[in-house]
Write a protein that holds these residues in place. Structure first.
Motif, short mmCIF file in Angstrom:
data_model
loop_
_atom_site.label_atom_id
_atom_site.label_comp_id
_atom_site.label_asym_id
_atom_site.label_seq_id
_atom_site.Cartn_x
_atom_site.Cartn_y
_atom_site.Cartn_z
N TYR A 389 11.08 -61.37 -33.65
CA TYR A 389 10.52 -60.80 -34.54
C TYR A 389 8.72 -59.73 -34.11
CZ TYR A 389 8.03 -60.73 -39.28
OH TYR A 389 7.28 -60.14 -40.59
N ILE A 390 8.43 -59.76 -32.69
CA ILE A 390 7.70 -58.86 -32.93
C ILE A 390 8.52 -57.55 -32.34
CG2 ILE A 390 6.00 -57.98 -31.15
CD1 ILE A 390 5.36 -61.47 -31.06
N LEU A 391 9.59 -57.72 -31.65
CA LEU A 391 10.18 -56.34 -31.54
C LEU A 391 10.84 -55.88 -32.36
CD1 LEU A 391 11.46 -57.81 -27.64
CD2 LEU A 391 9.07 -56.13 -28.35
N GLN A 392 11.94 -56.37 -32.78
CA GLN A 392 12.47 -56.17 -34.08
C GLN A 392 12.43 -56.35 -35.65
OE1 GLN A 392 15.62 -54.81 -32.93
NE2 GLN A 392 15.17 -55.68 -30.95
N SER A 393 10.69 -56.77 -35.91
CA SER A 393 10.42 -56.32 -37.44
C SER A 393 8.91 -55.47 -37.42
CB SER A 393 10.75 -57.42 -37.27
OG SER A 393 12.01 -57.63 -37.73
N ILE A 394 8.11 -56.27 -36.15
CA ILE A 394 6.64 -55.92 -36.31
C ILE A 394 6.84 -54.43 -35.45
CG2 ILE A 394 4.56 -55.52 -35.54
CD1 ILE A 394 4.72 -58.91 -36.06
N PHE A 395 7.64 -54.49 -34.31
CA PHE A 395 7.30 -53.30 -33.24
C PHE A 395 8.28 -51.76 -34.35
CE2 PHE A 395 9.47 -50.81 -29.94
CZ PHE A 395 8.13 -50.12 -29.57
N VAL A 396 9.42 -52.36 -35.07
CA VAL A 396 10.08 -51.23 -35.47
C VAL A 396 9.42 -50.46 -37.52
CG1 VAL A 396 11.71 -50.68 -36.71
CG2 VAL A 396 12.27 -52.44 -34.51
N LYS A 397 8.89 -51.36 -37.63
CA LYS A 397 8.37 -51.16 -39.27
C LYS A 397 7.02 -50.23 -38.47
CE LYS A 397 5.67 -53.13 -42.47
NZ LYS A 397 4.98 -53.93 -43.41
N CYS A 398 6.10 -50.43 -37.32
CA CYS A 398 5.10 -49.78 -36.67
C CYS A 398 5.70 -48.07 -36.51
CB CYS A 398 4.15 -50.47 -35.41
SG CYS A 398 3.43 -51.86 -35.94
N LEU A 399 6.52 -47.92 -35.64
CA LEU A 399 7.12 -46.88 -35.26
C LEU A 399 7.73 -45.76 -36.73
CD1 LEU A 399 9.27 -47.56 -31.87
CD2 LEU A 399 7.32 -47.02 -32.37
N GLU A 400 7.86 -47.15 -38.20
CA GLU A 400 8.53 -46.50 -38.51
C GLU A 400 7.54 -45.50 -39.98
OE1 GLU A 400 11.06 -49.02 -40.73
OE2 GLU A 400 12.52 -48.93 -39.74
N GLU A 401 6.28 -46.41 -39.68
CA GLU A 401 5.11 -45.71 -40.04
C GLU A 401 4.61 -44.68 -39.53
OE1 GLU A 401 2.07 -49.22 -40.56
OE2 GLU A 401 3.83 -50.00 -41.75
N VAL A 402 4.94 -44.13 -38.24
CA VAL A 402 4.67 -42.92 -37.78
C VAL A 402 5.66 -41.98 -38.52
CG1 VAL A 402 4.19 -41.75 -35.25
CG2 VAL A 402 3.86 -43.97 -35.45
N ASP A 403 4.02 -41.11 -39.31
CA ASP A 403 4.97 -39.86 -40.00
C ASP A 403 5.07 -38.52 -38.93
OD1 ASP A 403 5.27 -37.73 -41.79
OD2 ASP A 403 4.01 -38.37 -43.38
N PRO A 404 5.77 -38.05 -38.17
CA PRO A 404 6.14 -37.10 -37.60
C PRO A 404 4.74 -35.69 -38.20
CG PRO A 404 8.25 -36.72 -38.56
CD PRO A 404 7.65 -38.16 -39.22
N CYS A 405 4.67 -35.82 -39.60
CA CYS A 405 4.01 -34.64 -39.67
C CYS A 405 2.27 -35.28 -40.20
CB CYS A 405 4.47 -34.34 -41.34
SG CYS A 405 5.99 -33.76 -40.95
N ASP A 406 2.16 -36.21 -40.00
CA ASP A 406 0.64 -36.63 -40.14
C ASP A 406 0.40 -36.01 -39.18
OD1 ASP A 406 -1.66 -38.12 -41.23
OD2 ASP A 406 -1.10 -40.47 -40.42
N ASP A 407 -1.25 -36.17 -39.58
CA ASP A 407 -2.94 -35.56 -38.54
C ASP A 407 -2.28 -34.08 -38.03
OD1 ASP A 407 -4.05 -37.40 -38.79
OD2 ASP A 407 -2.97 -38.11 -36.99
N LEU A 408 -0.25 -33.24 -38.97
CA LEU A 408 -0.85 -32.07 -38.83
C LEU A 408 -0.78 -31.04 -39.88
CD1 LEU A 408 1.20 -30.30 -36.06
CD2 LEU A 408 3.27 -31.47 -37.43
N THR A 409 -1.61 -30.68 -39.87
CA THR A 409 -1.35 -29.66 -41.75
C THR A 409 -1.29 -27.99 -41.31
OG1 THR A 409 -4.47 -28.26 -40.64
CG2 THR A 409 -4.63 -30.69 -41.73
N ASP A 410 -1.07 -27.89 -42.65
CA ASP A 410 -0.13 -26.02 -42.41
C ASP A 410 -1.78 -25.15 -41.68
OD1 ASP A 410 1.07 -27.20 -43.59
OD2 ASP A 410 0.79 -26.53 -45.57
N ASP A 411 -2.61 -25.35 -41.27
CA ASP A 411 -3.29 -24.69 -40.73
C ASP A 411 -2.84 -25.04 -39.24
OD1 ASP A 411 -4.48 -23.62 -43.00
OD2 ASP A 411 -6.38 -24.70 -42.56
#
Length: 642
Positions: A389-411
């Motif tokens: 459950y840790i590998l297939q659910s918790i870990f995968v959910k944590c990866l999906e929550e990583v937004d590739p545009c987060d902390d990346l502003t237009d500036d």
């Protein structure tokens, strides 16, 4: 519990008919002394409170003189400073001399078993040496007890605890809170309900401010367990006496008061014996006009008889509960002993049992990981299922929550493009800022990966603790060492796993595979945008509001994260990239600006088929009368269909 067993407890006397007539307490007090010895060997594992007398008093109140007078021997360290620095448990045992006995008095220390001290000066030296071994040479104080048993035909059976005197000012190596520490030590002893309190107070001090009586009142508010001892009656001011104190008119106590006369320091220095001091005390009381009529309240012999009688009565009162408590603890210990099984003598048997225990432990661990454990939980996930459950659910959910545009502003994107262009204007967007920003975002996958590692480590530790092998319960020390080995084994595996995770992230960061079929390049993004533009999608009212599909929003984010001069389906907000080109394929377009929540129309465009138009952002802003591109100004583009 050593020599004591259930038969001993059941055979303890409970009535006065079984005691000899030699002394009042010859029946029960020796049994309690024997219990003291046995429980001392068991340490603090068996919490049994036995009846005893605790001697409490301030420093130089005469406690040591009272104890020596009760024994009839000089055996305690003496001096003008603090002398009692460790609790001394003194067990007095009356033993009549037998024919042929050369020596009838001796002392035995618990820390020196089977060694008898016939010279009482050697007992004093050993007490001093043992005190210094534990408390140091410079007036330090320790809570660790010294246990001494004195056998003599001249003593009455009783158990006394000589506690350190209460001091106010620290000396030597004593800490600043020495008074609080000694008070805590004293309260630990006298707070026990089976303890008789012997509160020693000198007659030349104010009884109302006595430290001993004050602490005795805190531990025994009703005064049922407290005996008052008033020392140094012979040095009171002339014309004064302690009659009112001895009769309990000042501070009443249920067990009353006894007055005694101590040896002076001069008597001690001149080696005047206890017998001489007792004779002087008897003469003093007989000759004194006040104390002559208080014979039952005066003298060391009266104090010894009173203590002996009170202690025996107290023992008889608490004995039924004590007997029940001991039998209960005996049954508990016997059951625990039976659970350990028969003793193992040979090395071969020990090796076979050890190998069997380790094999069963490994099998139980593997069964919990594989989900084959006999004790499967129906309430929560555990073992291998929890790790899955840790590998297939918790870990995968944590990866999906990583937004590739987060902390990346237009500036950030604009500045990266400008820095990559160097001293020249860029005609096309360079790849360097793309790779730089993508590597920074990929590195954000490290923290969720390490968190997953910690979750798996914690679950493996739970599995290790849950592996209960029946045979292992017999050997608690082996169980403790096995836990330590597993902890070290799993902890040693954490560091290599962290390194491997770090290496995997570094490999992904080191090479950006733009040839991957899932990678969305510029051509593919333009293609996808054109398809979306030509598809029938909800266009809006006159104000330009529209409903975006999730696919359109995802495409817009993809175009933005790829740093494309994008095709803008539906409503897309463009931050002011300097020199950014806006491409308008076939269709009807509306361009507006938005500032502080208010929109303003800039232009309407009608692009005919195969007549794609390209504009710079500045073209619109300049036409709208904007001389510069403020950061809080947004350009909105609306598509109204073909």
């Amino acid at each position: 519990m050593g020599e004591l067993d259930a038969r001993h407890v059941d055979s303890l006397p409970t009535s006065s008919s079984s005691r000899p007539s030699v002394t009042i307490g010859s029946s029960l007090i020796p049994v309690i002394n024997k219990l003291q010895d046995i429980l001392a060997q068991a340490g603090s594992e068996l919490d049994v409170s036995l009846p005893q007398v605790a001697v409490v008093g301030s420093q130089s109140s005469g406690k040591s003189s009272v104890l020596e007078a009760l024994v009839g021997r000089d055996f305690l360290p003496r001096g003008c400073d603090i002398c009692t620095r460790r609790p001394l448990v003194l067990m007095l045992e009356n033993r009549l001399p037998k024919p042929g006995d050369d020596r009838t008095e001796w002392g035995e220390f618990r820390h020196l078993p089977e060694k008898r001290f016939y010279d009482f000066s050697e007992i004093r030296a050993e007490i001093q040496a043992e005190t210094e071994r534990e408390a140091g040479l410079n007036k330090g104080v320790s809570e660790k007890q010294i246990r001494l048993k004195i056998t003599s035909p001249n003593v009455l059976n009783m158990t006394l605890v000589d506690l350190p005197g209460i001091t106010k000012v620290p000396v030597g190596d004593q800490p600043n809170d020495i008074e609080a520490r000694i008070r805590k030590m004293v309260m630990t002893h006298i707070s026990q309900q089976n303890c008789i309190i012997l509160a020693v107070t000198p007659a030349n001090s104010d009884l109302a401010t006595s430290d001993a009586l004050q602490m005795a009142r805190e531990a025994d508010p009703a005064g049922f367990r407290t005996i008052g001892v008033i020392t140094k009656l012979d040095i009171m001011d002339r014309g004064t006496d302690a009659r009112s104190f001895l009769l309990g008119k000042v501070i009443p106590l249920k067990l009353g008061y006894v007055g005694v006369v101590n040896r002076s320091q001069e008597d001690i220095n001149k080696n005047r014996g206890i017998a001489t001091a007792l004779a002087y005390e008897e003469k003093f009381f007989n000759d004194h006009s006040v104390y002559r009529g208080l014979s039952d309240h005066c003298g060391i012999p009266q104090l010894a008889r009173k203590l002996n009688e009170i202690l025996e009565q107290h023992i008889r009162m608490v004995f039924p509960a004590l007997k029940t408590d001991l039998n209960y603890k005996m049954d508990t210990v016997l059951k625990e002993l039976q659970a350990y099984g028969k003793p193992i003598e040979s090395k071969m048997e020990q090796g076979v049992i050890l190998l069997n225990i380790l094999t069963q432990y490994c099998e139980a661990f593997a069964a919990m990981v594989d989900g084959k454990s006999q004790e499967m939980s129906t309430k929560e996930l555990s073992g291998g299922a929890r790790i899955h459950y840790i590998l297939q659910s918790i870990f995968v959910k944590c990866l999906e929550e990583v937004d590739p545009c987060d902390d990346l502003t237009d500036d950030d994107i604009r500045m990266a493009i400008q820095n990559a262009s160097g001293a020249r204007n860029a005609l096309f967007v360079p790849e360097v800022p793309f790779e730089f920003l993508v590597r920074r975002q990929i590195a954000r996958l490290l923290d969720p990966s390490l968190q997953c590692l910690r979750f798996v480590y914690d679950e493996l530790m739970k599995i290790s603790h849950a592996c209960e092998v029946t045979e292992l319960q017999r050997f608690p020390v082996l169980r403790k060492h096995l836990d330590e080995v597993m902890v070290n084994f799993l902890r040693d595996g954490v560091e290599p796993a962290e390194r491997m995770i770090g290496n995997l992230i570094e490999m992904e960061v080191d090479y950006i595979n733009t040839s991957h079929p899932n990678f969305l390049g510029g051509n593919k993004a333009a293609e996808l945008a054109m398809q979306l533009l030509k598809s029938p999608q909800g266009i809006t009212d006159a104000e330009g509001q529209t409903s975006q599909t999730s696919q359109t929003s995802q495409t817009a984010r993809t175009i933005r994260s790829g740093l494309l001069n994008g095709l803008l389906p539906n409503q897309v907000c463009l931050s002011p990239y300097v020199g950014l080109l806006m491409i308008f394929p076939e269709g009807n377009w509306l361009v507006r600006t938005k500032r502080k929540g208010k929109e303003r129309k800039l232009a309407e465009l009608q692009v005919k088929r195969e007549k794609t138009r390209i504009y710079k952002r500045e073209d619109f802003l300049t036409g709208a009368g904007q001389s510069a591109t403020p950061k809080n100004l947004e350009v909105l583009v609306y598509f109204f269909g073909i």
